[in-house]
Scaffold this active site. Structure first.
Site, short mmCIF file in Angstrom:
data_model
loop_
_atom_site.label_atom_id
_atom_site.label_comp_id
_atom_site.label_asym_id
_atom_site.label_seq_id
_atom_site.Cartn_x
_atom_site.Cartn_y
_atom_site.Cartn_z
N GLY A 274 0.86 -1.18 0.00
CA GLY A 274 0.00 0.00 0.00
C GLY A 274 0.89 1.23 0.00
N GLN B 239 3.10 10.19 1.45
CA GLN B 239 4.39 9.52 1.58
C GLN B 239 5.34 9.87 0.43
OE1 GLN B 239 2.50 5.47 2.31
NE2 GLN B 239 4.30 5.36 3.64
N HIS C 249 -2.56 7.65 7.05
CA HIS C 249 -1.59 8.56 6.42
C HIS C 249 -2.27 9.85 5.94
CE1 HIS C 249 2.21 6.43 6.50
NE2 HIS C 249 1.71 5.36 5.93
N HIS D 283 -4.52 1.60 7.45
CA HIS D 283 -3.16 2.15 7.57
C HIS D 283 -2.98 3.33 6.62
CE1 HIS D 283 1.36 1.58 8.03
NE2 HIS D 283 1.29 2.28 6.93
N GLU D 284 -3.46 3.16 5.38
CA GLU D 284 -3.31 4.24 4.38
C GLU D 284 -4.21 5.43 4.71
OE1 GLU D 284 -0.64 1.61 2.92
OE2 GLU D 284 -0.78 3.79 2.81
N CYS E 237 5.86 0.16 7.69
CA CYS E 237 5.54 1.40 6.96
C CYS E 237 6.75 1.82 6.13
CB CYS E 237 5.17 2.49 7.96
SG CYS E 237 4.63 4.01 7.17
N LEU E 238 6.50 2.22 4.91
CA LEU E 238 7.59 2.67 4.03
C LEU E 238 8.24 3.93 4.60
CD1 LEU E 238 5.86 2.17 0.57
CD2 LEU E 238 7.33 0.57 1.83
O1 K2U Z 1 1.72 2.74 3.87
C1 K2U Z 1 2.77 2.11 3.89
O2 K2U Z 1 3.78 2.53 4.47
C2 K2U Z 1 2.85 0.79 3.20
C3 K2U Z 1 2.90 -0.36 4.16
C4 K2U Z 1 1.51 -0.94 4.15
C5 K2U Z 1 1.14 -1.88 5.25
C6 K2U Z 1 -0.02 -1.62 5.97
C7 K2U Z 1 -0.44 -2.46 6.97
C8 K2U Z 1 0.28 -3.59 7.27
C9 K2U Z 1 1.44 -3.86 6.56
C10 K2U Z 1 1.88 -3.00 5.54
C11 K2U Z 1 4.05 -1.21 3.58
O3 K2U Z 1 3.56 -2.12 2.69
S1 K2U Z 1 5.19 -1.81 4.73
C12 K2U Z 1 5.92 -3.23 4.09
C13 K2U Z 1 5.15 -4.48 4.50
C14 K2U Z 1 4.61 -5.33 3.56
C15 K2U Z 1 3.89 -6.46 3.96
C16 K2U Z 1 3.70 -6.73 5.32
C17 K2U Z 1 4.24 -5.86 6.26
C18 K2U Z 1 4.97 -4.74 5.87
ZN ZN Z 2 2.71 3.57 6.13
#
Ligand code: K2U
Ligand code: ZN
Length: 158
Positions: free
Chosen positions: A49, A54, A148, A144-145, A102-103
């Site tokens: 996501g 971001q 943001h 989560h998004e 989170c990125l």
């Molecule tokens: O918004 C972001 O920073 C992207 C995150 C999204 C995310 C939301 C909830 C749970 C996990 C990830 C990134 O994808 S972080 C990388 C990642 C990918 C898979 C699982 C966990 C973390």
């Molecule tokens: Zn994030």
């Protein structure tokens, strides 16, 4: 499409409430290119996501792109969905605890409580209104998004 720089925790842009995309921006080259660059950046960083703030654009655009991954092996593999001006209409009372990353906070992971199911309304890049429901990992990514867009990081919820 370019991979864009990703804002990191502590940068002001991540604390702002993002502004809605204006009607005149739908179907525009600008919005289409923003979404494409966000998608390229998300993929390059192995994200599931991403939100426009971001990549230093404080507008209400997110991408949700669940796929199976080591932390969520049974997560559904879905085509990336670009959501413009998304609104969560309803959250289930049922919640779930799950690991998030989170990125913008690459050095941390944490367990966050989220609603298990959410009902969302959003617009496509062409301005078509969509109302749908997500459950499980895609619902987690959506929340989560959405955070943001409100200037909230998952670490604020730990
Ligand atoms: O918004 C972001 O920073 C992207 C995150 C999204 C995310 C939301 C909830 C749970 C996990 C990830 C990134 O994808 S972080 C990388 C990642 C990918 C898979 C699982 C966990 C973390
Ligand atoms: Zn994030």
């Amino acid at each position: 499409m370019p991979v864009l720089p990703v804002a990191q925790r502590g940068e002001n842009i991540l604390t702002l409430k993002a502004v809605p995309v204006a009607a005149r921006e739908f179907n525009s080259e600008w919005l289409t290119q923003l979404a494409a660059a966000m998608h390229e950046t998300m993929c390059e960083r192995n994200g599931v996501g991403i939100a426009a703030p971001q990549v230093y654009i404080s507008k209400r655009v997110i991408i949700v792109a669940s796929r199976s991954n080591p932390r969520y092996p049974d997560a559904p593999n879905m085509d990336a969905v670009v959501m413009v001006n998304p609104e969560i209409l309803e959250c289930s009372n049922e919640t779930c605890l799950g690991e998030e990353g989170c990125l913008s906070v690459p050095t941390e992971r944490g367990q966050v409580v989220r609603a298990e199911t959410v009902r969302v309304r959003y617009f496509t890049l062409q301005g078509e209104k969509i109302e749908t429901q997500y459950q499980g990992f895609p619902a987690r990514i959506l929340q989560h998004e959405m955070d943001h867009l409100e200037g909230v990081l998952f670490v604020d919820r730990l």
